[in-house]
Write an enzyme that holds these catalytic residues in place. Structure first.
Site, PDB file in Angstrom:
ATOM      1  N   PRO A 136       0.787  -1.245   0.000  1.00 38.06           N
ATOM      2  CA  PRO A 136       0.000   0.000   0.000  1.00 38.06           C
ATOM      3  C   PRO A 136       0.813   1.285   0.000  1.00 38.06           C
ATOM      4  O   PRO A 136       0.794   2.068   0.955  1.00 38.06           O
ATOM      5  CB  PRO A 136      -0.830  -0.135   1.283  1.00 38.06           C
ATOM      6  CG  PRO A 136       0.049  -0.933   2.196  1.00 38.06           C
ATOM      7  CD  PRO A 136       0.767  -1.922   1.310  1.00 38.06           C
ATOM      8  N   CYS A 137       1.488   1.543  -1.111  1.00 39.23           N
ATOM      9  CA  CYS A 137       2.254   2.779  -1.225  1.00 39.23           C
ATOM     10  C   CYS A 137       1.345   4.004  -1.214  1.00 39.23           C
ATOM     11  O   CYS A 137       1.795   5.125  -0.979  1.00 39.23           O
ATOM     12  CB  CYS A 137       3.129   2.757  -2.476  1.00 39.23           C
ATOM     13  SG  CYS A 137       2.247   2.464  -4.016  1.00 39.23           S
TER      14      CYS A 137
END
Length: 280
Positions: free
Chosen positions: A247-248
């Site tokens: 989850p950048c």
């Protein structure tokens, strides 16, 4: 499946409309644009997104993100407590969790068999690729064709074999769709990554950040033990090959501005708006 895809597209259009608006349009307007009554539109939105349109819009306000940023220290402490900052076992992780050794990658993927598929989700059409060891790539296509996406991916692994396998990857796709709708995980998803030691450590750290929580690039740099390498850490975030699962999108600027995103700032706003609203 067509009906499901139609539902995704209808609500996705509303999410995109809300994510790009300075002021949220009335429920009636959103319902009219979706071709539904306000009651059925709201029910459909909640069913797929897990929150109401109003809750989603409110979560896009900077105040919610600022509050989450202030709580990031507890997330970092938990990650450190889990041993992220301990002795490096990156090569073990490379083989066990990430799946591709540096040597395999340097050989251009020779002997590597990769399956791929495209599918509709609440937040857009995705293109997914996986080896027998796990997911190697997940991108929001944004109108790109499968041919274009394969060409881009195969440039990095020119000797790998590529095969479409929508049926075989259906369980993975179903799990992704569930999670994007805010439903809890129902099965584990393996990842198969290749990268430098710092990239792997950054991506591993990102996977410790829970839904509904954000942190700044500086906080992430501290988390991976490189507080003075914020730019290098940011480049690792930008190079993430697996959208959503790594989850950048949960990394934002220190002033709580959502910032840029490899798959478009509006997609990032939609992801964060939904996650912050569900956690609120």
């Amino acid at each position: 499946m067509d009906e499901t895809n139609s539902g995704y597209r209808r609500i996705r259009s509303a999410i995109e409309r809300l994510a790009g608006a300075d002021e949220a349009p009335p429920l009636q307007t959103l319902a009219d644009e979706a071709g539904l009554s306000p009651f059925h539109f709201q029910r459909s939105f909640v069913s797929l997104a897990g929150v109401t349109p109003k809750e989603f819009s409110q979560a896009l306000a900077l105040e919610r993100a600022k509050q989450s940023l202030s709580q990031a220290a507890s997330v970092m402490e938990a990650a450190w407590g889990a041993g992220l900052s301990g002795p490096s076992r990156l090569h073990d992780l490379f083989i066990g969790a990430e799946g591709m050794t540096p040597g395999e990658f340097k050989q251009g993927g020779a002997g590597l068999r990769l399956r791929w598929a495209m599918a509709e989700t609440l937040l857009g059409t995705i293109w997914l690729a996986a080896s027998e060891r796990g997911v190697t790539s997940l991108v929001f296509s944004h109108g790109a064709t499968a041919t274009q996406l394969i060409a881009s991916a195969s440039a990095k692994l020119p000797l790998a074999q590529w095969k479409e396998d929508a049926a075989g990857l259906a369980p993975v796709i179903t799990e992704l769709q569930r999670r994007m709708q805010g439903l809890g995980p129902s099965r584990p998803l393996g990842l198969a990554l290749s990268g430098t030691a710092l990239r792997l450590k950054v991506w591993q750290a990102l996977m410790t950040v829970p839904e509904g929580q954000v942190l700044s690039y500086g906080q992430l740099a501290q988390l991976v033990g490189a507080p003075k390498a914020v730019r290098a850490v940011a480049s690792c975030v930008a190079a993430n090959p697996i959208a959503y699962l790594i989850p950048c999108h949960r990394v934002i600027r220190a002033n709580a501005d959502f910032g840029e995103y490899r798959w478009g700032p509006q997609t990032k706003r939609a992801l964060l708006g939904l996650e912050l609203a569900r956690a609120g």
